[in-house]
Design an enzyme around this catalytic site. Structure first.
Site, PDB file in Angstrom:
ATOM      1  N   GLY B 250       0.836  -1.198   0.000  1.00  0.00           N
ATOM      2  CA  GLY B 250       0.000   0.000   0.000  1.00  0.00           C
ATOM      3  C   GLY B 250       0.867   1.241   0.000  1.00  0.00           C
ATOM      4  N   ILE B 637       9.606  -3.905  20.874  1.00  0.00           N
ATOM      5  CA  ILE B 637       9.478  -4.542  19.565  1.00  0.00           C
ATOM      6  C   ILE B 637       8.653  -5.813  19.723  1.00  0.00           C
ATOM      7  CG2 ILE B 637      10.779  -5.659  17.707  1.00  0.00           C
ATOM      8  CD1 ILE B 637      10.898  -2.520  17.861  1.00  0.00           C
ATOM      9  N   VAL B 711       7.117   1.224  13.422  1.00  0.00           N
ATOM     10  CA  VAL B 711       8.421   1.046  12.772  1.00  0.00           C
ATOM     11  C   VAL B 711       8.309   1.102  11.254  1.00  0.00           C
ATOM     12  CG1 VAL B 711       9.402  -0.304  14.647  1.00  0.00           C
ATOM     13  CG2 VAL B 711       8.194  -1.486  12.806  1.00  0.00           C
ATOM     14  N   GLU B 713       7.733   3.317   8.982  1.00  0.00           N
ATOM     15  CA  GLU B 713       8.249   4.411   8.165  1.00  0.00           C
ATOM     16  C   GLU B 713       9.625   4.884   8.613  1.00  0.00           C
ATOM     17  OE1 GLU B 713       4.932   7.189   8.229  1.00  0.00           O
ATOM     18  OE2 GLU B 713       3.983   6.079   6.623  1.00  0.00           O
TER      19      GLU B 713
END
Ligand SMILES: Cc1cc2nc3c(=O)[nH]c(=O)nc-3n(C[C@H](O)[C@H](O)[C@H](O)COP(=O)(O)OP(=O)(O)OC[C@H]3O[C@@H](n4cnc5c(N)ncnc54)[C@H](O)[C@@H]3O)c2cc1C
Ligand code: SF4
Lengths: 317, 754
Positions: B250, B637, B711, B713
């Site tokens: 996308g 994370i 995370v 970008e």
């Protein structure tokens, strides 16, 4: 859809006859170029003669000490052939610098020679293009033409021939063997296979209608080192900004003209004892810049001098 | 509304007892994708044989359709219908809304005779096969009256205007401080228009049952797509069932609906038959959105020790005349470096080309290419190491707003990166390191990207076999959303991954805002977490209230979940046993997240450091990557593997921005020169070579209950600048015009006598 018929003969003469007998018929080899162009409605064959079942996929030694490469040998096979790698490394280097692994697995020796230009305007049917529609004009002339020709361009077309393989073949002095519509065999040099655009950029080769390339003939390799150097925008899977093939004292350039460009003036200069840099410039002196592709002149000169030095380390720079 | 303080308490995800959180778990839907069994929008099988559509695109940039002849197309084999602006069924006018709380207005297709950009759809054909539809579309003759158009951005910079409502941000006295600065940098950088080039084109399969339409479409925002279609058709939102289960990329380009959605729905309705419609590769370039080109002027005024005293970042960018959009290329610089006197702002040129819109890291991606190169130029001017220069300008609080940072580990990213990459090997003098015909150099850049949390919901259900199914109107655009939601669910409920099912991409599921702005994981994940926490509560109550449960009558505050069991100390039973006995129909609950009321009291970002080593071919000017390393700090994370894929993927985008990617408008036609992937060059494997990234330990308890951040970008931000700086260090050629293709590098080499 635009209808077409299809056949897959197993006999060479039958294939040639089939194309000769049907107006608008075309040979289909790997299809990596022809099918793309059909999808864009740029190629509009009425009949496809699939040549993949013809017995033309072998590589044989010739009595002269060269190789006879069937036109249906894939680019991957050709590049990997032990004889090619040891005696014609320039050809392996050139082939593996082209396209991607998948493309080379499908692409054939005959189809690679006859692939059409990558001019972006040729690929965009909404734009005028003398190659697609003779007389409609050339959109590249005043357009974004960084990749256009520096040799042999005309007012009608400034496109380049994109094959890497053909550049190595040209430097090697290779020839092609064909079968013409009447079943006769004829030979011509790879250097004479393609035409300059002139007023007729839609006519790209000197093959007659229905003429099939059956083989590529490599003469014995001349003495001297072999180097293929290609400059491109990314490390793989990109057409050349320019390329140089050096085979001893024989030199050809790629992506600079409507055909693989044999650098005869460079060769003559070398024969006359010129240095690599001088020899490179001998050919480039005749190059023409059209505003956006001027960098190619310097690029080819530098690559040629460097490749000549690499091919024959003893040669003076 | 909640406060960020509510998020500080430990919870099942932050405690991570079974260790699923953070693990490099394989993709939840990986097997389906690699075996070709994940059905993308165009491949979804409709209830009966479909018709196939094709769009015809305008071939002028601006003007009017004066005549359109469809007779030949209508007579073409297999054709079922041909629509133009003259006969397309009625749609709501552009911008209209009838549904309360609708997130998107009407977006009609073939809405009139006006042409606003080259590639705008002007006709739609449906036929029995795609090939017949395309062949017929090519028979349509359109006559245009063309009008003068603004097509050349670089030649139109003087027409740039202040975007509505976006005053420059002025702090202190920039001009005065800059004039007095002992060291000055004043440079302008250019980054070109870029295309998203998703592998999967925009596509829709649509069919009707009564007055309700089902659309499988490729879109990042489920509700946005549903509402846009409902408004355009002027029907209630509930009459649109939108599904988007798998999306082949996308990158922001599918944040909105395109004409495939409404024309597939209208076509299916008119034909009484399902219909499939997709954009071609060329139409993806021409007729969707793109990242606009950006011209950035950066002025830095510094003391001899490197401290910035004057700081200005000014962006000029462009958008379509009828679709205002600002690429906020200067925004990131407002939070990055300390400097008392500041000026940042944007200007906009309105053009007659396709719509500009968001593309992965909008703003930062082109913006950081400028400032992070300018910092390199300043470092060299002052003879200071570029990392040291950044450390000397590290702010204590947000340099623009004065707000505290939620957490900021930029210094740690840079220092760790320098050590792991071997920055000390770098010779600060350019052009010194030779390797055959290559000159080798190293560069670095900082990374920053904002972090966001939006409102979202999720539903979770446990059945009598103990299978837990999480449902959310969220999308996975290839980033790993399915996988992290499964991890959050498994860890929160104390079950294994194979006891969890994730169902996404359905407008009838509890809504989430979708994928974009790197808010997806935090937003959808937090809602999923809350839903699971509610399920824990519901199951605890169920067990405690059930005389047949070993937990009967216990204190709910002591209930724990683990190994597929619910327990109070050593009294336990399996979830399957409990549910099959006490609630055989299953238990379903929902959960929701919304931003904390005081979230805006903190300056909240993700950070990183990029390190690049390149070789420059001194003969050809070709630049080849040798090594790239990134260190990132982005909260907790969730999945080591998918998170790393996101940041390394972003770094690869940075390589593309630096070396190969860009499109150019042909000023005569308004079309892009690159319309396929043989012309628009994204990096290949051979362009990348040695790429690695690590994350620093971090949990941002001001972000959301799990302390996670986005995370998706961050990896792009600054990456291209590190490559550009490495080119300079390699050969001394300072280019400010991206991408740095061989022709430009060669010119630089020759100018230096190389
Ligand atoms: C994305 C992309 C990148 C590429 N990059 C490169 C590159 O970097 N370097 C490079 O050299 N090439 C490149 N190519 C081109 C590729 O090498 C050619 O498409 C391929 O070699 C064509 O061979 P084929 O067998 O598939 O030909 P086909 O597509 O089957 O045929 C091409 C043409 O040749 C005719 N033909 C085929 N065989 C014969 C025959 N035996 N006798 C007479 N006529 C025949 C066909 O009728 C057709 O007109 C690239 C292609 C793509 C799609
Ligand atoms: S250069 Fe040749 S191929 Fe390209 S647009 Fe002009 S005529 Fe067509």
């Amino acid at each position: 859809m635009r209808p077409f018929t299809y056949e897959r003969p197993t006999d060479v003469a039958a294939a040639v006859k089939a194309v000769a007998a049907t107006p608008g018929a075309k040979f289909l080899a790997g299809g990596t170029n022809l099918l793309d162009l059909m999808k864009l409605d740029i190629e509009q064959p009425t009949h496809l003669v699939d040549v993949n079942r013809l017995p033309l996929a072998g590589i044989e030694d010739t009595p002269q000490g060269g190789l006879r490469i069937g036109s249906m040998v894939t680019n991957s096979h050709l590049a990997a052939d032990a004889r090619v790698r040891s005696r014609y490394s320039v050809l392996t280097q050139a082939i593996v610098s082209g396209g991607s692994g998948q493309l080379r697995n499908k692409a054939t020796a005959g189809g690679n020679l006859l692939q059409r230009t990558r001019c972006a305007y040729f690929y965009d049917p909404s734009k005028p293009c003398n190659k697609r529609h003779p007389g409609s004009g050339c959109s590249a002339m005043e357009g974004l033409n960084r990749n256009s020709a520096i040799f042999g361009a005309s007012d009608a077309c400034i496109a380049t021939h994109p094959s890497d393989m053909a550049v190595a073949l040209t430097a090697l002095g290779a020839g092609v063997e064909t079968m013409t519509a009447d079943g006769a065999t004829r030979s011509l040099a790879v250097a004479d296979l393609h035409r300059l655009p002139g007023d007729t950029p839609h006519l790209e080769t000197n093959l007659a209608a229905g003429e099939l390339i059956t083989a590529v003939i490599l003469p014995p390799a001349p003495p001297g080192g072999q180097v293929y150097r290609k400059a491109r925008d990314r490390a793989s899977y990109a057409g050349g900004l320019a390329s140089v093939a050096v085979v001893g004292n024989q030199v050809a350039f790629g992506a600079v003209a409507h055909k693989p460009w044999r650098a005869e003036k460079t060769e003559a200069a070398l024969a006359g004892g010129a240095s690599a840099v001088e020899a490179a410039h001998a050919e480039l002196a005749g190059a023409q810049d059209n505003g956006k592709n001027g960098f190619k002149i310097a690029l080819v000169a530098r690559m040629t001098a460097d490749a000549l030095g690499q091919a024959s380390p003893g040669r003076g720079a | 509304m909640s406060s960020v303080k509510d998020w500080a308490a430990p919870n099942p995800v932050t405690e991570n007892r079974s260790g699923i959180i953070g693990k490099g778990v394989d993709r939840y839907e990986g097997k389906l994708k690699v075996t070709g069994t994940a059905a993308y929008a165009y491949e979804v099988e409709p209830p009966s044989a479909p018709a196939y559509g094709y769009l015809l695109a305008a071939t002028i940039a601006k003007g009017r359709i004066t005549a359109i002849d469809t007779a030949a197309a209508e007579a073409s084999p297999g054709v079922k219908l041909v629509w133009t602006h003259l006969n397309v069924p009625r749609q709501a006018r552009r911008g209209e809304r009838i549904n309360p709380r609708s997130q998107r207005p009407s977006n009609p297709a073939l809405a009139g005779d006006r042409i606003e950009f080259f590639g705008q759809p002007v006709a739609f054909v449906a036929a029995d096969t795609w090939e017949n539809a395309r062949a017929a579309a090519n028979l349509i003759a359109v006559t245009y009256a063309a009008e003068p158009a603004v097509l050349d951005f670089r030649a139109s910079l003087d027409q740039a205007e202040m975007p509505q409502g976006e005053e420059d941000v002025l702090i202190g006295d920039f001009e005065g401080a800059y004039a007095k600065a002992p060291a000055q940098i004043d440079e302008t950088y250019f980054s070109p228009l870029q295309n998203h080039v998703q592998m999967e084109p925009c596509a829709t399969t649509a069919w009707w049952e009564g007055d309700k339409v089902t659309v499988h479409t490729s879109i990042q925002m489920v509700k946005g797509g549903q509402h846009s279609l409902a408004e355009t058709l002027a029907i209630p939102s509930e009459k649109v069932h939108l599904l988007t289960r798998y999306i082949g990329g996308g990158f922001g380009g599918k944040g909105q609906a395109y004409d495939d959605l409404v024309l597939a729905a209208l076509g299916a309705q008119a034909l009484g038959q399902p219909l499939k419609l997709s954009y071609t590769r060329q139409q993806m370039f021409q007729a969707t959105i793109h990242r606009p080109a950006v011209s950035m002027r950066v002025r830095l005024g510094a003391e001899p020790d490197g401290r910035l005293n004057a700081f200005a970042v000014e962006a000029i960018t462009h958008c379509a005349r009828s679709a205002p959009f600002v690429e906020h290329a200067a925004n990131f610089s407002r939070n990055l470096y300390a400097a008392p006197n500041r000026l940042t702002g944007h200007r906009l040129v309105k053009m007659d080309i396709p719509h500009a819109g968001p593309m992965r890291a909008p703003g930062e991606a082109p913006g950081m290419l400028s400032l992070e190169c300018a910092m390199d130029e300043l470092a060299e001017k002052l003879g200071i190491d570029p990392i040291e220069l950044r450390l000397r300008n590290e702010p204590d609080v947000d340099p623009e707003t004065g707000k505290p940072f939620s957490i900021r580990q930029l210094t740690e990213c840079l220092n760790t990166g320098a050590q792991r990459f071997g920055w000390s090997r770098r010779n600060p003098k350019p052009g010194q390191v030779r390797d055959g015909r290559w000159l080798v150099g190293m560069g670095m850049a900082a990374a920053i990207r904002g972090n966001f949390l939006l409102p979202a919901k999720a539903g979770v259900r446990i059945d009598g076999t103990g299978i837990i199914t999480l449902r959310q109107g969220m999308t996975d655009i290839g980033t790993g959303t399915y996988t992290i939601l499964a991890q959050i669910t498994a860890e929160t409920m104390g079950v294994t991954m194979d006891q969890v099912k994730i169902e996404l991409g359905d407008s009838e599921f509890p809504p989430a805002p979708g994928s974009g702005g790197q808010f997806g994981a935090a937003t959808a994940g937090s809602a999923a977490f809350e839903a699971n926490m509610n399920l824990r509560k519901a199951l605890a109550e169920l067990a405690i209230g059930d005389p047949n449960s070993p937990l009967y009558g216990g204190d709910p505050t002591y209930v724990t979940f683990g190994n597929g069991n619910i327990a109070i100390e050593n009294r336990s039973e399996s979830l399957a046993t409990l549910v099959s006995r006490a609630a055989p129909e299953g238990v379903y609950v929902e959960g929701a997240i919304s931003p904390a009321a005081d979230a805006r009291d903190y300056s909240q970002h993700t950070y990183g450091g990029h390190f690049a080593e390149v070789g420059v071919d001194t003969v050809t000017g070709e630049v080849r990557m040798r090594k790239m390393f990134g260190v990132f700090a982005a909260g907790r994370i969730l999945n080591a593997k998918t998170a790393k894929s996101q940041v390394t993927g972003g770094m690869i985008w940075g390589v593309g921005a630096a070396l190969t990617e860009g499109n150019v408008v042909d000023n005569r036609y308004g079309s892009f020169i690159n319309q396929d992937m043989a012309g628009y060059l994204v990096p290949t494997h051979a362009d990348i070579v040695d790429l690695d990234a690590i994350f620093l330990e971090e949990a941002d308890d001001k972000a959301n209950p799990m302390g996670i951040k986005g995370v998706g970008e961050l990896g792009i931000c600054g990456a291209g600048a590190a490559v550009a700086n490495a080119i300079y260090n390699a050969c001394g050629v300072r280019l400010r015009d991206f991408p740095m293709t061989p022709d430009k590098v060669l010119e630089g080499l020759m100018a230096k006598g190389l």
